[in-house]
Design an enzyme around this catalytic site. Structure first.
Site, PDB file in Angstrom:
ATOM      1  N   TYR A 154       1.443  -0.922 -12.948  1.00  0.00           N
ATOM      2  CA  TYR A 154       0.688  -0.763 -11.702  1.00  0.00           C
ATOM      3  C   TYR A 154       1.670  -0.597 -10.553  1.00  0.00           C
ATOM      4  O   TYR A 154       2.665  -1.329 -10.476  1.00  0.00           O
ATOM      5  CB  TYR A 154      -0.191  -1.997 -11.445  1.00  0.00           C
ATOM      6  CG  TYR A 154      -0.805  -1.990 -10.055  1.00  0.00           C
ATOM      7  CD1 TYR A 154      -2.063  -1.433  -9.841  1.00  0.00           C
ATOM      8  CD2 TYR A 154      -0.106  -2.493  -8.962  1.00  0.00           C
ATOM      9  CE1 TYR A 154      -2.600  -1.367  -8.563  1.00  0.00           C
ATOM     10  CE2 TYR A 154      -0.638  -2.430  -7.677  1.00  0.00           C
ATOM     11  CZ  TYR A 154      -1.885  -1.870  -7.494  1.00  0.00           C
ATOM     12  OH  TYR A 154      -2.413  -1.796  -6.228  1.00  0.00           O
ATOM     13  N   GLU A 179      -2.313   4.168  -4.509  1.00  0.00           N
ATOM     14  CA  GLU A 179      -2.232   3.327  -5.701  1.00  0.00           C
ATOM     15  C   GLU A 179      -2.149   4.185  -6.962  1.00  0.00           C
ATOM     16  O   GLU A 179      -2.828   5.203  -7.062  1.00  0.00           O
ATOM     17  CB  GLU A 179      -3.493   2.450  -5.755  1.00  0.00           C
ATOM     18  CG  GLU A 179      -3.440   1.331  -6.740  1.00  0.00           C
ATOM     19  CD  GLU A 179      -4.756   0.539  -6.731  1.00  0.00           C
ATOM     20  OE1 GLU A 179      -4.856  -0.430  -5.965  1.00  0.00           O
ATOM     21  OE2 GLU A 179      -5.674   0.906  -7.485  1.00  0.00           O
TER      22      GLU A 179
END
Ligand code: GDP
Ligand code: MN
Length: 376
Positions: free
Chosen positions: A100, A188
Site C-alpha cells: 500500500y 493512493e
C-alpha cells in the site's frame, strides 16, 4: 472531486508511474475485443467506491469469451448503490506481493503525509483500525518534497522487500509529483503490486482533487462532468452558487450557509419540505440573484420560494434589483416570499414595492405565508 480509477491512472501515467496499458469499455463486446489484443485480462468496475474486488467488481478472465461474460456480469451491476457503467480492462497481473502507498493532505499537521504498508490489497482503513503499527507514516514538508533519504527510511520501516526499494522510490516520487501537479488531497495506490517476474506495477488508483483548486485545472474539466451525479448541483457550481437538492417543494435562497441552514430548520418546523439549499454567498450581485432564482425554479416540484437575505456585505437594493431583473427574464409561476433586512433594506423594500414579490418581516412569517398561499 473523486476520480475513477482509470482517470487516476491517466494522471499517474503522466507522472511517469508504471501503470498497465488499459482500455475503458462500456459494453461486453468492447471488452471482448480488448481482451483479444491484451490476452489474459482483469475487468474492473469503474465506480466511486472502494472494495470493488470484494463486491465482485474485479474479475480476471482467461479468454476473450470469458472476458465478455465477466463484463456482462459487471456492467450494470450495483455496487454500494452505484450502477457500473464503465469497466477498465487491463492485462492481468501475476501478483507476488501487494503493498500500500498513499499520500494525503493532513490538515492538522499542515503537511502531506506519506503512508506505506506491506499489508496492501486489503482495506487500509481496516489495517489502520486493527494493526495501526503496520502503517508507516512520514510527514512531507512541501518546501522540501521527497528527498531520497526520507523515502528510503520509509520503505525500510514499512518492511518492503529490499530487492524492490530502488524501483519503488521513483514510484513514490512520481506519486507525490502527481499530487502536487493536480492539487490532489489524496493519491493512493492499493495495491502497489510486485509481479512474479519482479516488476513494480500500479494496480489501482484512488485520487481526490481539491475542488477549490479545480479552476487551476481546466484539463480536468472532463472528469468533473462524470463525477457529478446531480446535474443541478453541477450547473450551480459552474455559476458559483452553492446548491444542494433536497427533494421537497419549497425553494430556499439565502446569503450565507448558516442563514440558509437556519431557514431550512424554521421551514421544516412549520411542516414544510425544503426543495433545496441555495447559498448565493456574500456580496452577491444582481445577476447572481437572478441565476439563483432561475436555478431554484428549474426544479419542477417547487411550489413557492423563500428568500432570506440578511445584508452585511450583501446589499438589499442589489438583491432587489436581481429579483426584479429575474421577472423580466423568466416566467415566475409560483409565489416568492422575501425577508430582507440589514444593509440597504429600506432601499431594497422600496424597489420591490408593488412588484410580485411578497415582503415578510422574518422567516417564521415567510413559512406561514407560504403555507397560506400554497396550502402545502
Ligand atoms: P478495489 O477492491 O476496489 O480496491 O480494487 P483493486 O483494483 O484493488 O482490486 C482488488 C484486488 O483484485 C487486488 O487487491 C488484487 O488482489 C486482485 N487482483 C487479482 N488479479 C488482479 C490483476 O490482474 N490486476 C489487479 N489490479 N488486481 C488483481
Ligand atoms: Mn484497491
Amino acid at each position: 472531486m473523486k476520480l475513477h480509477e482509470y482517470q487516476g491512472k491517466e494522471l499517474f501515467r503522466r507522472a511517469g508511474l508504471p501503470v498497465p496499458a488499459g482500455v475503458v469499455a462500456t459494453s461486453p463486446a468492447e471488452v471482448e475485443e480488448a481482451a483479444r489484443r491484451l490476452g489474459r485480462v482483469v475487468v474492473k468496475a469503474q465506480v466511486h467506491v472502494g472494495g470493488r474486488g470484494k463486491a465482485g467488481g474485479v474479475k480476471v478472465a482467461m479468454t476473450p469469451e470469458e472476458a465478455r461474460q465477466v463484463a456482462a456480469r459487471i456492467l450494470g451491476m450495483d455496487i454500494k448503490g452505484l450502477t457500473v457503467e464503465k469497466v477498465l480492462v487491463e492485462p492481468a497481473l501475476a501478483i507476488a506481493t501487494e503493498y500500500y502507498a498513499g499520500i494525503v493532505n493532513d490538515r492538522s499537521s499542515k503537511r502531506f503525509v506519506l503512508m506505506l504498508s506491506a499489508l496492501g490489497g486489503i482495506d487500509i482503513e481496516e489495517v489502520a483500525a486493527t494493526q495501526p503499527d503496520k502503517i508507516v507514516k512520514v510527514a512531507i514538508d512541501p518546501a522540501f518534497g521527497t528527498p531520497d533519504y526520507l523515502l528510503r527510511q520509509a520503505v525500510y520501516d514499512a518492511g518492503f522487500d529490499e530487492r524492490y526499494h530502488a524501483a519503488i522510490l521513483p514510484v513514490l516520487k512520481g506519486l507525490y509529483g502527481a499530487l502536487i501537479a493536480n492539487d490532489a488531497l489524496l493519491v493512493e495506490i492499493n495495491p502497489l503490486v510486485i509481479t512474479e517476474d519482479g516488476r513494480v506495477v500500479v494496480a489501482d488508483a484512488k485520487v481526490d482533487i481539491d475542488d477549490s483548486a479545480l479552476f487551476r485545472h481546466p484539463e480536468l474539466a472532463p472528469y468533473r462532468d462524470e463525477s457529478f451525479d446531480n446535474e443541478m448541483d453541477r450547473q450551480a457550481a459552474e455559476q458559483g452558487l452553492t446548491y444542494v437538492h433536497l427533494g421537497g417543494d419549497v425553494g430556499i435562497i439565502g446569503n450565507g450557509a448558516g442563514l440558509v441552514m437556519q431557514t431550512l430548520d424554521v421551514v421544516n418546523a412549520h411542516g414544510l419540505q425544503p426543495a433545496n439549499f441555495l447559498d448565493i454567498g456574500g456580496g452577491a450581485q444582481a445577476s447572481q440573484v437572478t441565476r439563483a432564482l432561475n436555478m431554484v425554479l428549474s426544479d419542477p416540484n417547487v411550489k413557492a420560494v423563500i428568500f432570506n437575505i440578511f445584508g452585511g456585505i450583501t446589499r438589499g437594493d442589489e438583491v432587489a434589483r436581481g429579483m426584479l431583473a429575474a421577472t423580466e427574464q423568466m416566467d415566475i409561476p409560483v409565489p416568492v416570499v422575501v425577508r430582507l433586512s440589514g444593509t440597504q433594506e429600506e432601499a431594497g423594500r422600496a424597489l420591490l414595492a408593488g412588484s410580485r414579490f411578497i415582503p415578510v418581516a422574518n422567516v417564521q412569517e415567510a413559512a406561514q405565508r407560504v403555507k397560506g398561499l400554497t396550502g402545502v
